[in-house]
Design an enzyme around this catalytic site. Sequence first.
Site, PDB file in Angstrom:
ATOM      1  CG  ASP A  94      -6.727  -4.091   1.716  1.00 34.34           C
ATOM      2  OD1 ASP A  94      -6.953  -3.975   0.505  1.00 34.34           O
ATOM      3  OD2 ASP A  94      -6.359  -3.149   2.438  1.00 34.34           O
ATOM      4  CG  ASP A  97      -2.065  -0.870   1.171  1.00 32.50           C
ATOM      5  OD1 ASP A  97      -2.454  -1.190   0.047  1.00 32.50           O
ATOM      6  OD2 ASP A  97      -2.606  -1.267   2.217  1.00 32.50           O
ATOM      7  CG  ASP A 112      -4.959  -0.063   5.263  1.00 34.85           C
ATOM      8  OD1 ASP A 112      -5.806  -0.410   4.417  1.00 34.85           O
ATOM      9  OD2 ASP A 112      -4.328   1.008   5.184  1.00 34.85           O
TER      10      ASP A 112
END
Length: 1032
Positions: free
Chosen positions: A804, A498, A800
Amino acid sequence: MESYLEENFGGVKAKNSSEEALRRWRRLCSVVKNPKRRFRFTANLDKRGEAQAIKHANHVRTHLLFPHPSPFLPFLRAGIRLARGGGIWTGAAPPAGAGDSEKLRVAVLVSKAALQFLHGLSLRSEYVVPEEVKAAGFEICANELGSIVEGHDSKKLIIHGGVDGIAAKLATSQTDGLSTAEDNIKRRQEIYGLNKFTESEVRSFWVFVWEALQDTTLIILAVCAFVSLVVGIAMEGWPKGAHDGLGIVASILLVVFVTATSDYRQSLQFKDLDKEKKKIRVQVTRDGFRQWISIYDLLPGDVVHLQIGDQVPADGLFISGFSLLINESSLTGESEPVAVNEDNPFLLSGTKVQDGSCKMLVTTVGMRTQWGKLMATLSEGGDDETPLQVKLNGVATIIGKIGLFFAVITFIVLSQGLFGNKYHDGQLLSWSGDDALELLEHFAIAVTIVVVAVPEGLPLAVTLSLAFAMKKMMNDKALVRNLAACETMGSATTICSDKTGTLTTNHMTVVKACICGKIKEVNGPQNASKLCSEFPETVVKTLLESIFNNTGGEVVINQDGKRQILGTPTETALLEFALSLGGDFKAKRDEAKIVKVEPFNSSKKRMSVILELPGGGCRAHCKGASEIILAACDKFIDETGSVVPMDKTTLEKLNGIIDNFAGEALRTLCLAYREMEEGFPATEQIPLQGYACIGIVGIKDPVRPGVRESVATCRSAGIMVRMVTGDNINTAKAIARECGILTEDGVAIEGPEFREKKLEELLELVPKIQVMARSSPLDKHTLVKHLRTTFNDVVAVTGDGTNDAPALHEADIGLAMGIAGTEVAKESADVIILDDNFSTIVTVAKWGRSVYINIQKFVQFQLTVNVVALLVNFSSACFTGNAPLTAVQLLWVNMIMDTLGALALATEPPNDELMKREPTQGKSFFGLDESSDTDIVLNTIIFNSFVFCQVFNEISSREMERVNVIKGILKNYVFMAVLTSTVIFQFIMVQFLGEFANTTPLTRLQWLASVLLGLVGMPIAAAVKMIPVGSS
């Protein structure tokens, strides 16, 4: 050998192994020296079966016996409205000045009357409050609360006055929460218990001593030692006759205590790590203040604030909230989410918030909940064993069989001399004490060969190395949830990371804003406050209304009396900006009533809210990804504050501003609103089009220090770093270049474009992708799947958010963020990065490589000692009729290699060299190329050369002073037999036993090079002998 191991032990994967594969290898390793020790760190499959049975029972109870929603609760709400001071159906209100208890009594009566009238039900409460509960100041006991929520018992809930009634009986406030007065907390704990689950007790050191004594071979040796003591003392008296027996007993005790000490330390490490895994913090209101507390400190009566991705920390009742969907699969196995609202207010511990947000009243905690009972069973189920542990179990089993064969042959060879002499002398039936002792000694040596030959510590060395790595990684801010992740991370070839919070600091501030078409710098609160004077009052008012109402954050007063902003970093940045404009969060929230909320998630990339305005009518506000929200706008607010149609020129201008902000590595958000008709139904979806653009903000999120260096380290280690983000592509590219991720030959692509690609195009595109922007969770999942299956990459993925979870589950290693990550993401992950820092991910990779290297060292060390000990005793027994290594000596060797060797070699910390490309020096000398197999080839050559060094050193050691060490060598048959056997076994190990010896077959040139390297020692030894040494 390799095919046998793969066929029988290869079914166990790093993640999600089938039960059949786990049971298969257990059956193959069913006969071992010490099952208690060998299978200590393996999953208890029977306990897992019990956990599945509990889930099934929960599913039946909650979905079949008590379907959602209850038909009774709409009538209850009429009574509750009356209790809160509103009318019922006729507009009647309670008498002025009526107390809370009077209001509640009327509400309950109205609810009962409605039900009796409509359903003919008789709701007489037969519940009697226990005296100890009354004495503590409460009006309902833990069992009654448990039966209401766990049983989804709407009738009981109505009898007790609904959520309001339960709150009153728990002596708590739905707005201010519990009082934290010490006596109040203590009384609650005594009556309702703690929010803790039953865990297996920490086993004492003496339990491990007892388990170490369960070793079958040690028990046999102990019997031999006892017989030796008895016969020896009878023959030679005390103490001379007891020497051999006492020597074996002392050796056994030494082995047992050293083994038990090592195992006990391991168990303590795993216990500490297990505690860390279960640490969850929740947000509650206590004494009127919002605060974070440990999940273990929750009590019935607490008011908990839940949002998307959170785990429900205890059983409870819904107080208020929006669009709440609960995933109960962890508790019931049911994957279909359940809508929780006023009609169906029951929340069960251990379930997850899939969407929406709410306030919850805690009713039942700890072992009184179904989740508590399930967790107690699951904790006994243990973790899956890792692939390396399983394969080394297979190796230990195979070598054990070989060792047993050699032990039997050694015993036969040693004993045949004794039996031969007896037969020759005609005394086959006449046995003396000396004869019995000699036979017993032969048997003890044979048993000890089994002790040494069976590498029982091989699979346990993996566990030791993993436990050591996990403990050290914890200090480096990485919490390992899945043991196999330590192994797998060492093989990682790709990291899909990310952007926000991982590569950047996650400390966000609004630095630029475009409002009414004007771009303004926001350099601090003072500068922001000046902006108000530059825009029409109506625009500022609409902007503040949008920010303060359309948010997942809150502005509260903390225990210190200071203002505190709660929420994600993005929400915090926006709220700080609004406050700096002179906004008042509470006043603005009180102006309008929120009718419906659609929370932000990574699929929609927007958050929307419907407000009921005080003057009548409704207004929709939305915010989110700039280009998505801007595309939903057909109007905008101009410089005069008027709402005008959006023409092509204005749209291009605003898109250009978004690109400019993004080019400066700013995260952009667009805010918009739309006027709605009065009476918007809460069941309808908030409109996606027809909005007026309020403005665009640019949020600065600086790159973390050290990220560029960490990315370079990964590149040098052969690990490809890819950025997968939901942000704007220009923002993503700017950050990726700053981090060193995006190179000239790399590809940056947007999620929608990636989705449209055909399979043939993806085959060419995927290896080049370095940045994927505006990606959905499905895009991330698809990318990971292609990398793993099509390109055979070992993929680590960071995540997070709740969405996901599929990608984290699909990846070889799922890495969840400890600070920004939701509980759903953490539960799906293998490793939790506690500081959300990309550099920590590189540290995890380094430790993963260290684990593999350490295991390789130990395997090589143990197998060489195995072979030498086996050969020395076996060949000596065959050629001389006696064994040079006694049982005591062999037990000492076993302890050195099995326990102390593992402790020394398996706990080596990593060094920076592990993350550098292997040096070419030394490889080209042996004709090696830069393929992935070069490391194992070089290691095999080093191992081979080392053994031949010992072989030629053995030859050099034949003469202490003479240079000619070859003379008479052929006359020493034993020497030649040992030497020849060593070379033959070395050849077999290198060429055929690669899987468990960690070697690979060598070419003729490489064999010649190994022998010549070993031969170098002979002229050096000859030169040393020529140095004159004075006699002493």
